[in-house]
Design an enzyme around this catalytic site. Structure first.
Site, PDB file in Angstrom:
ATOM      1  CD  GLU A 189       2.223  -7.198  -5.208  1.00  0.00           C
ATOM      2  OE1 GLU A 189       2.437  -8.325  -5.670  1.00  0.00           O
ATOM      3  OE2 GLU A 189       2.147  -6.170  -5.900  1.00  0.00           O
ATOM      4  N   GLY A 215      -3.939  -7.135  -5.777  1.00  0.00           N
ATOM      5  CA  GLY A 215      -4.955  -6.291  -6.409  1.00  0.00           C
ATOM      6  C   GLY A 215      -5.013  -4.938  -5.756  1.00  0.00           C
ATOM      7  CB  SER A 216      -7.791  -2.537  -5.522  1.00  0.00           C
ATOM      8  OG  SER A 216      -8.761  -3.307  -4.840  1.00  0.00           O
ATOM      9  NE  ARG A 217      -4.077   2.221   1.074  1.00  0.00           N
ATOM     10  CZ  ARG A 217      -3.234   3.224   1.317  1.00  0.00           C
ATOM     11  NH1 ARG A 217      -2.611   3.813   0.321  1.00  0.00           N
ATOM     12  NH2 ARG A 217      -3.025   3.653   2.542  1.00  0.00           N
ATOM     13  CD  GLU A 220      -0.888   1.387  -7.257  1.00  0.00           C
ATOM     14  OE1 GLU A 220      -0.094   0.589  -7.730  1.00  0.00           O
ATOM     15  OE2 GLU A 220      -1.890   1.033  -6.616  1.00  0.00           O
ATOM     16  CE  LYS A 223     -13.501 -13.585  -6.798  1.00  0.00           C
ATOM     17  NZ  LYS A 223     -13.436 -12.983  -8.109  1.00  0.00           N
ATOM     18  N   GLY A 227      -9.613  -3.684  -1.985  1.00  0.00           N
ATOM     19  CA  GLY A 227      -9.914  -5.122  -1.961  1.00  0.00           C
ATOM     20  C   GLY A 227      -9.070  -5.840  -0.920  1.00  0.00           C
ATOM     21  N   GLY A 228      -7.777  -5.542  -0.898  1.00  0.00           N
ATOM     22  CA  GLY A 228      -6.870  -6.199   0.058  1.00  0.00           C
ATOM     23  C   GLY A 228      -7.252  -5.879   1.492  1.00  0.00           C
ATOM     24  CB  CYS A 254       2.825  -4.258  -8.373  1.00  0.00           C
ATOM     25  SG  CYS A 254       3.540  -5.792  -8.914  1.00  0.00           S
TER      26      CYS A 254
HETATM   27  P1  NAP Z   1      -9.302  -5.804  -7.294  1.00  0.00           P
HETATM   28  O1  NAP Z   1     -10.488  -5.024  -7.661  1.00  0.00           O
HETATM   29  O2  NAP Z   1      -8.772  -5.609  -5.930  1.00  0.00           O
HETATM   30  O3  NAP Z   1      -9.652  -7.354  -7.520  1.00  0.00           O
HETATM   31  C1  NAP Z   1      -8.744  -8.407  -7.216  1.00  0.00           C
HETATM   32  C2  NAP Z   1      -9.537  -9.662  -6.838  1.00  0.00           C
HETATM   33  O4  NAP Z   1     -10.105  -9.518  -5.535  1.00  0.00           O
HETATM   34  C3  NAP Z   1     -10.705  -9.956  -7.755  1.00  0.00           C
HETATM   35  O5  NAP Z   1     -10.869 -11.349  -7.841  1.00  0.00           O
HETATM   36  C4  NAP Z   1     -11.877  -9.333  -7.040  1.00  0.00           C
HETATM   37  O6  NAP Z   1     -13.097  -9.921  -7.396  1.00  0.00           O
HETATM   38  C5  NAP Z   1     -11.526  -9.595  -5.589  1.00  0.00           C
HETATM   39  N1  NAP Z   1     -12.033  -8.573  -4.679  1.00  0.00           N
HETATM   40  C6  NAP Z   1     -11.797  -7.234  -4.747  1.00  0.00           C
HETATM   41  N2  NAP Z   1     -12.376  -6.609  -3.712  1.00  0.00           N
HETATM   42  C7  NAP Z   1     -12.973  -7.547  -2.966  1.00  0.00           C
HETATM   43  C8  NAP Z   1     -13.751  -7.519  -1.764  1.00  0.00           C
HETATM   44  N3  NAP Z   1     -14.015  -6.361  -1.138  1.00  0.00           N
HETATM   45  N4  NAP Z   1     -14.224  -8.678  -1.286  1.00  0.00           N
HETATM   46  C9  NAP Z   1     -13.965  -9.854  -1.910  1.00  0.00           C
HETATM   47  N5  NAP Z   1     -13.260  -9.936  -3.055  1.00  0.00           N
HETATM   48  C10 NAP Z   1     -12.757  -8.808  -3.579  1.00  0.00           C
HETATM   49  O7  NAP Z   1      -8.104  -5.544  -8.283  1.00  0.00           O
HETATM   50  P2  NAP Z   1      -8.077  -5.420  -9.883  1.00  0.00           P
HETATM   51  O8  NAP Z   1      -9.415  -5.576 -10.485  1.00  0.00           O
HETATM   52  O9  NAP Z   1      -7.049  -6.343 -10.343  1.00  0.00           O
HETATM   53  O10 NAP Z   1      -7.530  -3.974 -10.141  1.00  0.00           O
HETATM   54  C11 NAP Z   1      -8.143  -2.827  -9.603  1.00  0.00           C
HETATM   55  C12 NAP Z   1      -7.066  -1.872  -9.108  1.00  0.00           C
HETATM   56  O11 NAP Z   1      -6.142  -2.587  -8.265  1.00  0.00           O
HETATM   57  C13 NAP Z   1      -6.186  -1.269 -10.173  1.00  0.00           C
HETATM   58  O12 NAP Z   1      -6.751  -0.152 -10.762  1.00  0.00           O
HETATM   59  C14 NAP Z   1      -4.941  -0.966  -9.395  1.00  0.00           C
HETATM   60  O13 NAP Z   1      -5.074   0.253  -8.735  1.00  0.00           O
HETATM   61  C15 NAP Z   1      -4.840  -2.044  -8.387  1.00  0.00           C
HETATM   62  N6  NAP Z   1      -3.916  -3.155  -8.749  1.00  0.00           N
HETATM   63  C16 NAP Z   1      -2.737  -3.226  -8.103  1.00  0.00           C
HETATM   64  C17 NAP Z   1      -1.853  -4.250  -8.403  1.00  0.00           C
HETATM   65  C18 NAP Z   1      -0.545  -4.384  -7.695  1.00  0.00           C
HETATM   66  O14 NAP Z   1       0.235  -5.191  -8.121  1.00  0.00           O
HETATM   67  N7  NAP Z   1      -0.285  -3.684  -6.630  1.00  0.00           N
HETATM   68  C19 NAP Z   1      -2.160  -5.202  -9.358  1.00  0.00           C
HETATM   69  C20 NAP Z   1      -3.381  -5.120 -10.003  1.00  0.00           C
HETATM   70  C21 NAP Z   1      -4.247  -4.088  -9.664  1.00  0.00           C
HETATM   71  P3  NAP Z   1     -13.705  -9.698  -8.868  1.00  0.00           P
HETATM   72  O15 NAP Z   1     -13.103 -10.746  -9.708  1.00  0.00           O
HETATM   73  O16 NAP Z   1     -15.153  -9.869  -8.705  1.00  0.00           O
HETATM   74  O17 NAP Z   1     -13.350  -8.320  -9.296  1.00  0.00           O
END
Ligand code: NAP
Length: 523
Positions: free
Chosen positions: A265, A241-243, A391, A184, A245-246, A302
C-alpha cells in the site's frame, strides 16, 4: 519491560551484526535508547528457516486454537499498559490519546480476525460429489478448500506504529490465514516494535505453537528487507510505506526464480468532489469538515484528502475563503520522522512553484513540525503538470477548479489509482454524481458519500486498497477481515478417501462449515 535492542528469531533474542539504528524523538530531535543493531543475511536466513519449519504445523492448527492465539496476542499487547503508549508516543510524536486509540484498533483487529478464523468462511469449502453414472463421462468427487500461502514478510508502516506495524493488519491477517510471519521492523519505531514483538513471541509460547510462527528483525539500508523478500521460503509480502519502497520490493519479488505476490500500500491523494448543489447549500460546513480531515494527525494518513475537485464559481470561492480563514488557526504538528518532515517540506515547495497558495497553517514552533497548506489551481494546469498530481504526505491539499462537468470527468480520468474517492452531494447532484461513478469505481477502492476519507473502519466490508499506485494489487484489501484472502490459495482434492481428506472437506462436515455442496449453499 526493559528494552534490549535485540531481534527476536523465534523464541531467541539475538543481537544484530550490522550498523545500529536508534529511534529519534521527532518532537525534540533527540535519539532514544537502546540501539538496535541491524540483522544480516544469516539472521534473515535463520528466521526464514524457522518460519518454514513451522509452516506445515501452524497452517493446520485447529480453528479454535488459532483464534485463541490471536486473542492472546491482543491480551498481551493490552498487558503492556502505559509503557507501550509512552514509547510509541516518544518514537512517533503522536499524542498518547491517538496511540491509545490505535492500540484499541490493533487489539480489536486481532480479535476480529479471531472471529473470522472461527467462522471458517475463508476456507471457501466447495464440494462437487461424484457422479459415477453421468453420461457420457462420470464425474469424480472434487473438493476444494483454501490453504495458507506460506511464510509472509511484513514491513510495518511508520504512520501506524501499532495498527499497521508489528502486530498490525498485515501480521494479523497472515497469522489468521495460517502463515508464519517474519516482520522487518520500521526503523522509526524499534522500541515499540520490540515491545509488541515480545507480546507476540510470548503468545506463541503460551499457545504452544512452533517458535518459527513469528520473528522480528531490524535493519535499515534495505539489506534485511531485500534479503527477506528474496528468501525462497517467503511466499508473500505485506508492505505499507512509500511508492519507491513498495515498487522496489515488488521488483525484487518479481525477479526471484519463484516470483511471489507483494501487497504494497503506497500512494494516494484521495480526491474529494464537491458537487454544485451540495457546495451551494453548505460551503461553510464543507470547508470546516475538510480542514478538520486535512489537518488530523498532521495529515499523515494514507486517506488524507489531498485533492478537492469542484466546479468554479461563487460557491467554490466561499469554500476556499472559509477554509483559508480556518487554516491559519491550525497549529503546525510534529511529523513522524525527520525524513518524513523533510519529504513534506520538499513536496510543499514543489507545489508552491506550480500552484497558488490559498492559505497556510501556523508556522512551526519546534523541530519537524509540518505547517498545513492549501493550494488552488485550474483543471487545465492540473492536467498538464505531473507535479500537481503527486502525493505530498502531510497536511497539504490542492483545490482543482473545473470549468464544467466534462472537465471534472477529464480530471478524474487523469487520476492515478486511489484508496478513496469522496462525493459531497445533495439530491440535485445525483445525476451528475451517477455519471461520474463508473470512472471513480475504476480509480478507487472505497467510494464515500458526504463524509471524509480519514478514519478507516476495521470491519468485514471495508476495502482499503485500489489500483496502482494506491496499492500494488487492486484485488484485495489491507484493512478489514477480507485481508485474510491475500494469504490463501485454493487446493482441490479429487477422489480422496474420507480418511485422507482434511477435516474441512470430510463427508460428515465436522467443522460445521457452510459449504457450497453440489451448487447449493448449505444453511
Ligand atoms: P518507506 O521509506 O517506504 O519505509 C517503509 C519500510 O520499508 C521501512 O521498514 C523501510 O526500511 C523499508 N524499505 C523502504 N524502501 C525499501 C527498499 N528499497 N528495500 C527494502 N526495504 C525498504 O516509508 P516511510 O519511512 O514510512 O515513509 C516515507 C514516505 O512514505 C512518506 O513520506 C510518505 O510519502 C509515504 N508513506 C505512505 C503511507 C501510506 O499509507 N500510503 C504511509 C506511510 C508513509 P527502513 O526501516 O530502513 O526505513
Amino acid at each position: 519491560m526493559t528494552l534490549t535492542g535485540k531481534m527476536l528469531i523465534g523464541q531467541q533474542s539475538l543481537s544484530g551484526h550490522r550498523d545500529a539504528i536508534r529511534a529519534i524523538n521527532p518532537a525534540t530531535d533527540t535519539p532514544l535508547e537502546p540501539a538496535y543493531a541491524g540483522g544480516d543475511g544469516e539472521q534473515v536466513e535463520q528466521a526464514c528457516a524457522l518460519a518454514w519449519d513451522a509452516f506445515d504445523t501452524y497452517r493446520e492448527t485447529a480453528l479454535a486454537d488459532r483464534a485463541r492465539f490471536l486473542e492472546t496476542i491482543a491480551d498481551n499487547i493490552e498487558a503492556l499498559g502505559d509503557e507501550l503508549v509512552e514509547r510509541a508516543s516518544a518514537e512517533t510524536g503522536l499524542p498518547s490519546a491517538r496511540i491509545q486509540g490505535e492500540r484499541g484498533r490493533t487489539c480489536g483487529q486481532l480479535r476480529a480476525f479471531a472471529r473470522t478464523v472461527r467462522l471458517g468462511e475463508w476456507l471457501d469449502v466447495r464440494v462437487d460429489t461424484a457422479q459415477p453414472q453421468r453420461q457420457p463421462l462420470p464425474r469424480a468427487d472434487l473438493r476444494q478448500r483454501h490453504i495458507a500461502l506460506g511464510p509472509v514478510a511484513v514491513f510495518g508502516a511508520s504512520n501506524f506504529p501499532l495498527a499497521f506495524s508489528v502486530a498490525g493488519g498485515d501480521t494479523a491477517s497472515a497469522l489468521a490465514a495460517g502463515c508464519p510471519v517474519v516482520v522487518k521492523a520500521h526503523s522509526a519505531h524499534p522500541g515499540t516494535s520490540e515491545l509488541v514483538g515480545r507480546a507476540i513471541a510470548q503468545a506463541v509460547k503460551q499457545c504452544d505453537l512452533p517458535e518459527g510462527v513469528f520473528s522480528l528483525l531490524y535493519g535499515s539500508g534495505n539489506e534485511v528487507g531485500i534479503a527477506l523478500v528474496t528468501d525462497p521460503r517467503i511466499k508473500a509480502v505485506g508492505f505499507t510505506g512509500s511508492r519507491s519502497g513498495g515498487v522496489a520490493l515488488c521488483q525484487a519479488a518479481q525477479a526471484r526464480p519463484e516470483p511471489i505476490p507483494v501487497y504494497a500500500e503506497m500512494s494516494s491523494i484521495n480526491p474529494v468532489y464537491l458537487f454544485p448543489a451540495a457546495l451551494e447549500a453548505r460551503a461553510q460546513a464543507l470547508a470546516e469538515g475538510f480542514v478538520a480531515s486535512l489537518t488530523q494527525g498532521a495529515g499523515q494518513f494514507c486517506t488524507n484528502p489531498g485533492l478537492v475537485i469542484a466546479l468554479q464559481g461563487a460557491a467554490l470561492e466561499r469554500f476556499i475563503t472559509v477554509a483559508s480563514d480556518l487554516l491559519p488557526g491550525c497549529a503546525a504538528q510534529t511529523m513522524l520522522t525527520p525524513g518524513i518532515f523533510s519529504a513534506y517540506e520538499t513536496g510543499v515547495s514543489t507545489l508552491a512553484k506550480h500552484a497558488k497558495v490559498a492559505a497556510k497553517g501556523l508556522a512551526a514552533s519546534g523541530p519537524n513540525q509540518g505547517q498545513a497548506h492549501l493550494f488552488v489551481t485550474q483543471a487545465q494546469a492540473f492536467l498538464n503538470n505531473e507535479h500537481l498530481q503527486a502525493e505530498v504526505f502531510g497536511a497539504t491539499s490542492l483545490v482543482v477548479e473545473c470549468r464544467d462537468a466534462e472537465q471534472m470527468r477529464l480530471v478524474s480520468e487523469h487520476l492515478e489509482g486511489q484508496l478513496t474517492a469522496t462525493l459531497h452531494v445533495d439530491e440535485h447532484d445525483l445525476p451528475q454524481a451517477r455519471a461520474l461513478l463508473p470512472v471513480l469505481e475504476r480509480k478507487a477502492g472505497r467510494l464515500l458519500v458526504n463524509g471524509w476519507p480519514t478514519g478507516v473502519e476495521v470491519c468485514d466490508a471495508m476495502v482499503h486498497g485500489g489500483p496502482f499506485p494506491a496499492t500494488s494489487d487492486a484485488r484485495s484489501t489491507s484493512v478489514g477481515t477480507a485481508a485474510i484472502l491475500r494469504f490463501l490459495r485454493p487446493v482441490c482434492y479429487q477422489d480422496f478417501p474420507d480418511a485422507l481428506l482434511p477435516h474441512a472437506l470430510q463427508h460428515s462436515n465436522p467443522l460445521l462449515l457452510r459449504r457450497l455442496l453440489d451448487g447449493q449453499r448449505e444453511a
